[in-house]
Design an enzyme around this catalytic site. Structure first.
Site, short mmCIF file in Angstrom:
data_model
loop_
_atom_site.label_atom_id
_atom_site.label_comp_id
_atom_site.label_asym_id
_atom_site.label_seq_id
_atom_site.Cartn_x
_atom_site.Cartn_y
_atom_site.Cartn_z
N LEU A 47 0.82 -1.23 0.00
CA LEU A 47 0.00 0.00 0.00
C LEU A 47 0.85 1.27 0.00
O LEU A 47 0.31 2.37 -0.11
CB LEU A 47 -0.89 0.03 1.25
N GLU A 115 8.50 15.11 1.99
CA GLU A 115 7.32 14.85 2.85
C GLU A 115 7.59 15.49 4.20
O GLU A 115 8.60 16.17 4.40
CB GLU A 115 7.07 13.35 2.98
N HIS A 229 -1.55 9.02 10.97
CA HIS A 229 -1.26 9.80 9.75
C HIS A 229 -2.33 10.87 9.64
O HIS A 229 -3.53 10.57 9.73
CB HIS A 229 -1.28 8.89 8.53
N ARG A 275 4.37 14.56 11.33
CA ARG A 275 3.00 14.05 11.42
C ARG A 275 2.29 14.35 12.73
O ARG A 275 1.10 14.67 12.74
CB ARG A 275 3.02 12.53 11.26
N HIS A 336 -1.65 4.71 11.69
CA HIS A 336 -0.86 4.47 10.47
C HIS A 336 0.34 3.55 10.68
O HIS A 336 0.64 2.73 9.81
CB HIS A 336 -0.39 5.81 9.92
N GLU A 360 8.41 -3.33 10.13
CA GLU A 360 7.59 -2.57 11.08
C GLU A 360 7.42 -3.27 12.42
O GLU A 360 7.27 -2.62 13.46
CB GLU A 360 6.21 -2.29 10.45
N ARG A 371 8.01 8.53 13.74
CA ARG A 371 8.77 8.22 12.52
C ARG A 371 8.67 9.33 11.49
O ARG A 371 7.59 9.88 11.26
CB ARG A 371 8.23 6.93 11.89
P1 FAD Z 1 4.17 -5.72 5.75
O1 FAD Z 1 4.52 -5.18 4.43
O2 FAD Z 1 2.93 -5.24 6.38
O3 FAD Z 1 4.10 -7.32 5.60
C1 FAD Z 1 3.64 -8.12 6.66
C2 FAD Z 1 3.56 -9.57 6.19
O4 FAD Z 1 3.44 -10.42 7.33
C3 FAD Z 1 2.38 -9.89 5.30
O5 FAD Z 1 2.82 -10.73 4.25
C4 FAD Z 1 1.45 -10.70 6.20
O6 FAD Z 1 0.63 -11.64 5.54
C5 FAD Z 1 2.47 -11.41 7.07
N1 FAD Z 1 1.93 -11.88 8.35
C6 FAD Z 1 1.49 -11.13 9.39
N2 FAD Z 1 1.12 -11.94 10.41
C7 FAD Z 1 1.31 -13.22 9.98
C8 FAD Z 1 1.09 -14.49 10.56
N3 FAD Z 1 0.59 -14.65 11.80
N4 FAD Z 1 1.39 -15.60 9.83
C9 FAD Z 1 1.88 -15.48 8.58
N5 FAD Z 1 2.11 -14.31 7.98
C10 FAD Z 1 1.83 -13.19 8.67
N6 FAD Z 1 6.55 3.75 4.52
C11 FAD Z 1 7.47 4.39 3.78
O7 FAD Z 1 8.66 4.35 4.10
N7 FAD Z 1 7.09 5.05 2.65
C12 FAD Z 1 5.80 5.12 2.23
O8 FAD Z 1 5.51 5.70 1.20
C13 FAD Z 1 4.81 4.48 3.01
N8 FAD Z 1 3.50 4.56 2.68
C14 FAD Z 1 2.59 3.86 3.40
C15 FAD Z 1 1.25 3.87 3.01
C16 FAD Z 1 0.32 3.10 3.68
C17 FAD Z 1 -1.12 3.12 3.26
C18 FAD Z 1 0.72 2.31 4.79
C19 FAD Z 1 -0.27 1.47 5.54
C20 FAD Z 1 2.05 2.32 5.22
C21 FAD Z 1 2.99 3.09 4.53
N9 FAD Z 1 4.32 3.11 4.91
C22 FAD Z 1 5.24 3.77 4.17
C23 FAD Z 1 4.80 2.24 5.99
C24 FAD Z 1 5.43 0.99 5.36
O9 FAD Z 1 4.74 0.68 4.18
C25 FAD Z 1 5.38 -0.21 6.29
O10 FAD Z 1 5.84 0.13 7.57
C26 FAD Z 1 6.26 -1.32 5.73
O11 FAD Z 1 5.92 -1.59 4.39
C27 FAD Z 1 6.12 -2.59 6.56
O12 FAD Z 1 6.75 -3.63 5.88
P2 FAD Z 1 6.87 -5.05 6.57
O13 FAD Z 1 7.58 -5.93 5.60
O14 FAD Z 1 7.45 -4.89 7.92
O15 FAD Z 1 5.36 -5.53 6.80
C1 SIN Z 2 2.70 8.71 2.74
O1 SIN Z 2 2.85 8.51 1.54
O2 SIN Z 2 2.18 9.72 3.24
C2 SIN Z 2 3.14 7.64 3.69
C3 SIN Z 2 4.57 7.75 3.87
C4 SIN Z 2 5.01 7.01 5.11
O3 SIN Z 2 4.22 6.45 5.85
O4 SIN Z 2 6.22 7.04 5.35
#
Ligand code: FAD
Ligand code: SIN
Length: 496
Positions: A47, A115, A229, A275, A336, A360, A371
């Site tokens: 996302l 940003e 957010h 933020r 967020h 995360e 953050r």
């Molecule tokens: P995620 O990408 O959330 O992946 C989690 C994974 O864990 C998924 O595959 C899920 O199925 C799996 N999982 C969870 N629990 C279990 C379980 N019990 N068993 C098996 N699998 C499981 N950050 C930025 O730096 N720049 C941006 O532009 C930005 N935009 C954002 C926009 C939105 C709308 C959001 C919500 C967040 C945004 N962020 C942004 C924050 C950033 O996207 C996230 O913090 C980051 O992508 C998290 O990555 P991750 O790999 O830790 O977790």
């Molecule tokens: C956004 O695009 O506003 C999200 C960026 C972020 O969560 O770091």
């Protein structure tokens, strides 16, 4: 359906940037299992809109570090932050090598946006769908690696821990619980957004990784720091579509009901303040005018530019009846991001032998108490790189264990959903942007009461998630009760 083996060299729970990056950086002679509890692309990574904050030029390292410290209220772990900024270029170049595209100028240099909290343009992006592009590029690369098994719709329930540390995980698949063993387990399960009624997060964000770690005695840290957010679309629905901060980076202006550009009065960075400051300002303005009619205005930008730079935001708003070329976008602050999480060292190790966390779900300390925008994808990549390097260098070999299956029953999901709604109400009413001790104490009592009446055995996926969310809620509330003063995203009512 993919058949799971009973052992792998490494198990990675999560298929977002942190999980996939770790998998791709592990040596090709290792057998790797990557799990996603839903379809592979249901993640916060997919996302992500705004982009990745990355500094390639050494001369600019200090400014990236200083902006992050300022935004994080100087609560950051400065050594690890420095390391993240310095290693960021290498980690992001690796993404580019894996085929991830970022927008560029005609001369091939990367296009940069800005940003909240950033004093310079340093955010690379792919239009307003950066996360989707990252996942696309990484999944294509994973498909070329025979040693990586990527499996969807398998739910990690708990860690298996013996005297020597973690030796595997229990998973639920096809109504049966199965142990899978591995020399190393990496938790990359993402955020906690589902604890709140209103969130930008994907539906998978139920805090499972934090809960399973805590049940195994793993340390967590900074759980009170939940980020809201300021600009989610204010349209009905649980998952609030995000209006990227990059929209303000490219000139978007926040306006109150009467059209006043109110951020002038709150912070020198105006609409691009951190933020926590923008969310506070929005609440102040809403209070003053007696309703939540706050808007983001980009109507002064050219139509062609808006449609080309923010195609996803343009289309999603249009679907909901708002033409952002001509109309202000109604916005509202929602949950967020989670700054706290599983405590790790500088290479993603936890206090449990063989267990790592990144993305995360981990608390590396780089973000401090709030953050800075677009530092999360950077953290995910840099720390996943480090986790993989440490595992590649490890000689840990666990003893093999016998595999037993047990079968589970689904409960009444109507009941489970009612409990989840109750939990979301509590968190949204009492543990939101502004906090006070008596509300937090009330929230803890309500969550305790809720956990007392949960069904004895929560053995459907929703049931496990509910159990995890209740545990994570308690950790957040207790940490918030323990912090007396306002710091970053933890704001005590009346103290701003
Ligand atoms: P995620 O990408 O959330 O992946 C989690 C994974 O864990 C998924 O595959 C899920 O199925 C799996 N999982 C969870 N629990 C279990 C379980 N019990 N068993 C098996 N699998 C499981 N950050 C930025 O730096 N720049 C941006 O532009 C930005 N935009 C954002 C926009 C939105 C709308 C959001 C919500 C967040 C945004 N962020 C942004 C924050 C950033 O996207 C996230 O913090 C980051 O992508 C998290 O990555 P991750 O790999 O830790 O977790
Ligand atoms: C956004 O695009 O506003 C999200 C960026 C972020 O969560 O770091």
């Amino acid at each position: 359906m993919e058949q799971l083996l009973s052992e792998y060299d490494v198990i990675i729970i999560g298929s977002g940037i942190a999980g996939l990056y770790t998998a791709l950086k592990l040596n090709s002679d290792k057998s790797i299992l990557v799990l996603s509890k839903d379809h592979i692309k249901n993640s916060n990574t997919n996302l992500a809109q705004g982009g990745i904050a990355v500094t390639f030029n050494e001369d600019d390292f200090e400014s990236h570090i200083n902006d992050t410290l300022k935004t994080g209220y100087y609560y950051n772990d400065e050594d690890r932050l420095r390391m993240m900024v310095e290693e960021g270029g290498k980690s992001i170049n690796t993404l580019i090598d894996w085929g991830v595209n970022f927008d560029s100028n005609n001369d091939g240099t990367l296009l940069l946006t800005k940003e909240g909290g950033h004093s310079l343009r340093r955010i690379i992006h792919y239009k307003d769908t950066t996360g989707e592009e990252i996942i696309r590029g990484m999944l294509n690369t994973v498909a070329t690696r025979n040693n990586i098994t990527l499996v969807s719709h398998v739910f990690a329930v708990d860690l298996i821990v013996r005297d020597e540390g973690v030796v595997g995980i229990k998973v639920a698949q096809d109504r049966c619980i199965k142990p899978i063993y591995a020399n190393q387990v990496v938790i990359a399960t993402g955020g906690i957004g589902e604890l709140y009624k209103n969130t930008t997060n994907a539906s998978i964000a139920t805090g499972d990784g934090i809960a399973m770690a805590v049940r195994s005695g793993v340390n967590v840290k900074d759980m009170e720091f939940v980020q809201f957010h300021p600009t989610a679309l204010n349209a009905p629905g649980h998952s609030h579509f995000l209006i990227s901060e990059a929209v303000r980076g490219e000139g978007g202006i926040l306006r109150n009901e009467s059209g006043h550009a109110f951020m002038d009065g709150y912070h020198p960075l105006k609409d691009l303040a951190p933020r926590s400051v923008v969310s506070k300002a929005i609440f102040e303005e809403s209070k003053k005018q007696g309703n939540d009619k706050i808007y983001l205005d980009i109507t002064h930008l050219a139509e062609e530019y808006i449609k080309n730079r923010f195609p996803n935001i343009y289309n999603e708003c249009l679907k909901r009846g708002i033409d952002i070329v001509n109309e202000w976008i109604p916005i509202i602050p929602v949950q967020h991001y989670m700054m706290g999480g599983i405590e790790t060292d500088a290479i993603g190790r936890t206090n449990l032998e063989g267990l790592y966390a990144c993305g995360e779900v981990a608390c590396t300390g780089v973000h401090g108490a709030n953050r800075m925008a677009s530092n999360s994808l950077l953290e995910g990549a840099v720390f996943a790189f480090r986790v993989a390097e440490d595992i590649n260098a490890s000689h840990r070999k666990i003893k093999l264990y016998k595999t037993d299956l047990s079968y589970i029953k689904d409960e009444n999901n109507i009941e489970i959903h009612a409990y989840i709604n109750q939990l979301q109400e509590i968190m949204s009413d009492y543990v939101f942007i502004f906090r006070n001790k008596s509300n937090l104490i009330k929230a803890l009592k309500l969550v305790d009461d809720l956990s007392d009446i949960l069904p004895e055995k929560c053995t459907s996926q929703e049931g496990y998630e509910l159990r995890n969310m209740v545990l994570v809620a308690k950790l957040i509330i207790k940490a918030a009760i323990d912090r007396d003063d306002t710091l970053g995203s933890h704001i005590i009512e009346g103290e701003y």
